[in-house]
Structures are given as structure tokens and as C-alpha cells.
Scaffold this motif. Structure first.
Motif, mmCIF file in Angstrom:
data_model
loop_
_atom_site.group_PDB
_atom_site.id
_atom_site.type_symbol
_atom_site.label_atom_id
_atom_site.label_comp_id
_atom_site.label_asym_id
_atom_site.label_seq_id
_atom_site.Cartn_x
_atom_site.Cartn_y
_atom_site.Cartn_z
ATOM 1 N N LEU A 99 0.852 -1.181 0.000
ATOM 2 C CA LEU A 99 0.000 0.000 0.000
ATOM 3 C C LEU A 99 0.887 1.230 0.000
ATOM 4 O O LEU A 99 1.853 1.295 0.757
ATOM 5 N N LYS A 100 0.548 2.202 -0.841
ATOM 6 C CA LYS A 100 1.362 3.412 -0.947
ATOM 7 C C LYS A 100 0.465 4.630 -1.035
ATOM 8 O O LYS A 100 -0.598 4.584 -1.643
ATOM 9 N N LEU A 111 -6.129 -0.235 8.556
ATOM 10 C CA LEU A 111 -5.858 -1.364 7.667
ATOM 11 C C LEU A 111 -5.848 -2.692 8.416
ATOM 12 O O LEU A 111 -6.405 -3.687 7.948
ATOM 13 N N SER A 112 -5.244 -2.712 9.585
ATOM 14 C CA SER A 112 -5.124 -3.977 10.321
ATOM 15 C C SER A 112 -6.468 -4.479 10.833
ATOM 16 O O SER A 112 -6.652 -5.686 11.008
ATOM 17 N N SER A 127 6.634 -0.760 7.490
ATOM 18 C CA SER A 127 6.155 0.524 6.992
ATOM 19 C C SER A 127 7.291 1.526 7.072
ATOM 20 O O SER A 127 8.173 1.414 7.920
ATOM 21 N N GLU A 128 7.248 2.486 6.145
ATOM 22 C CA GLU A 128 8.298 3.497 6.142
ATOM 23 C C GLU A 128 7.859 4.700 5.341
ATOM 24 O O GLU A 128 7.049 4.594 4.422
ATOM 25 N N VAL A 140 3.375 0.765 3.110
ATOM 26 C CA VAL A 140 3.134 -0.316 4.056
ATOM 27 C C VAL A 140 3.173 -1.619 3.270
ATOM 28 O O VAL A 140 2.503 -1.752 2.247
ATOM 29 N N ARG A 141 3.987 -2.552 3.750
ATOM 30 C CA ARG A 141 4.062 -3.868 3.129
ATOM 31 C C ARG A 141 3.631 -4.900 4.176
ATOM 32 O O ARG A 141 4.179 -4.930 5.280
ATOM 33 N N ILE A 142 2.652 -5.699 3.808
ATOM 34 C CA ILE A 142 2.084 -6.681 4.728
ATOM 35 C C ILE A 142 2.228 -8.072 4.123
ATOM 36 O O ILE A 142 1.865 -8.291 2.968
#
Length: 174
Positions: A99-100, A111-112, A127-128, A140-142
Motif C-alpha cells: 500500500l502506498k 488497515l489492520s 512501513s516506512e 506499508v508492506r504486509i
């Protein structure tokens, strides 16, 4: 019987850090289980579930790691790991989601919450802030386990929630 421990290291990030730590653990006869490493700002975090050989105490392991030049000033915590050293089915990654977009408070919380609705489990989350350009860009990378019967609906709901948050959303099966 080997002692199951949790080794956690927080220190300044530097080149060669993982090599130094894992090399020392190998030399001491420590067997790595689940292991994570992440750069966090200017720091780094290394965490691993480890099996110690019978002739190595927690205190001795701590002393040996603290002696590494790469861990100068590090916060090293080693403790018994009383949980199962092997993860279950819901910790296996079935999907990777990216997600960006713009950063805002509560983004990860919103999101969670979606995963709970579908009895899905977030296995890893990174996330960064995205460097360069706009300072408010965020990624965010999940990595998640999503039950097969609800994967399509879960992913659609994640994409809808991302859209409401003005984020782009892509995913693939692991």
C-alpha cells in the motif's frame, strides 16, 4: 536438551551487522529458528528464536555477543523462550500486500482492522516514509495468512479501505 531462547538486539545500523551476529551464533553452536532483521531509522533490530547447545548459558552467549565490535553500544536481551519455537498454519504467508500513498495518523490501525473481520493473520508488517519528493508519502508492506475461503473478499475489502485512505493497493499470492 537444547535451551530455546529469544535473542533480541537493538543497535546502530551498519554494514556487516547480520554477518557478524549470525557468524558468532554459528561459531557458538547456536541454531537459528524464526529470525527477523529490520532497519529502523538509523538503528537496527535483530530478533531470533534460538536453540542453545547444552554447554552454552544465556549469560555466556550475552557476553560473547557483547564483545563483537559491530554490537558496540547495543542493547542485547536474551531470555528463555517458553512458547513453541515452531509457528502454526496461521503464521504461513499466503499473500503479500503493498500500500502506498499519503501518511496519516491511524493508517495502520484502520488497515489492520480489516484482517480481523476475515480471521486473517498479519505475519509481517513493514512501513516506512518514502524517501525523496513528498515528505508525507508512506509505504506499508504486509505479509499475511488469509484463509483460502475468504481471500478474495478480504483482499477486496483491504483494497476498498486503502482507497478510502487514498492509498494504492497491490497484492500477490505468496
Amino acid at each position: 536438551m537444547p535451551l530455546s531462547t529469544l535473542v533480541s538486539i537493538i543497535c546502530s545500523d551498519r554494514i556487516g551487522l547480520i554477518s557478524a551476529v549470525t557468524g558468532e551464533l554459528f561459531d557458538l553452536g547456536v541454531n537459528l529458528g524464526d529470525t527477523t532483521f529490520a532497519v529502523l531509522g538509523g538503528g537496527a533490530e535483530f530478533t531470533a528464536v534460538c536453540s542453545l547447545p547444552e554447554d552454552l548459558s544465556i549469560e555466556q552467549l550475552n557476553k560473547e555477543l557483547a564483545a563483537l565490535d559491530e554490537l558496540e553500544g547495543a542493547e542485547i536481551t536474551i531470555s528463555n523462550f517458553d512458547l513453541s519455537p515452531v509457528h502454526g498454519e496461521t503464521a504461513r504467508i499466503t499473500h503479500r500486500i503493498s500500500l502506498k500513498g499519503g501518511d496519516r495518523p491511524g493508517l495502520i490501525a484502520r488497515l489492520s482492522e480489516v484482517f480481523i473481520q476475515f480471521n486473517a493473520n498479519i505475519v509481517r508488517l513493514n512501513s516506512e516514509g518514502v524517501p525523496g519528493g513528498n515528505n508525507d508519502q508512506y509505504e506499508v508492506r504486509i505479509a499475511a495468512w488469509i484463509p483460502p475461503k475468504s481471500a478474495k473478499t478480504c483482499l477486496a475489502t483491504i483494497a476498498n479501505t486503502a482507497g478510502e485512505l487514498q492509498l494504492s493497493c497491490t497484492w500477490n499470492e505468496a
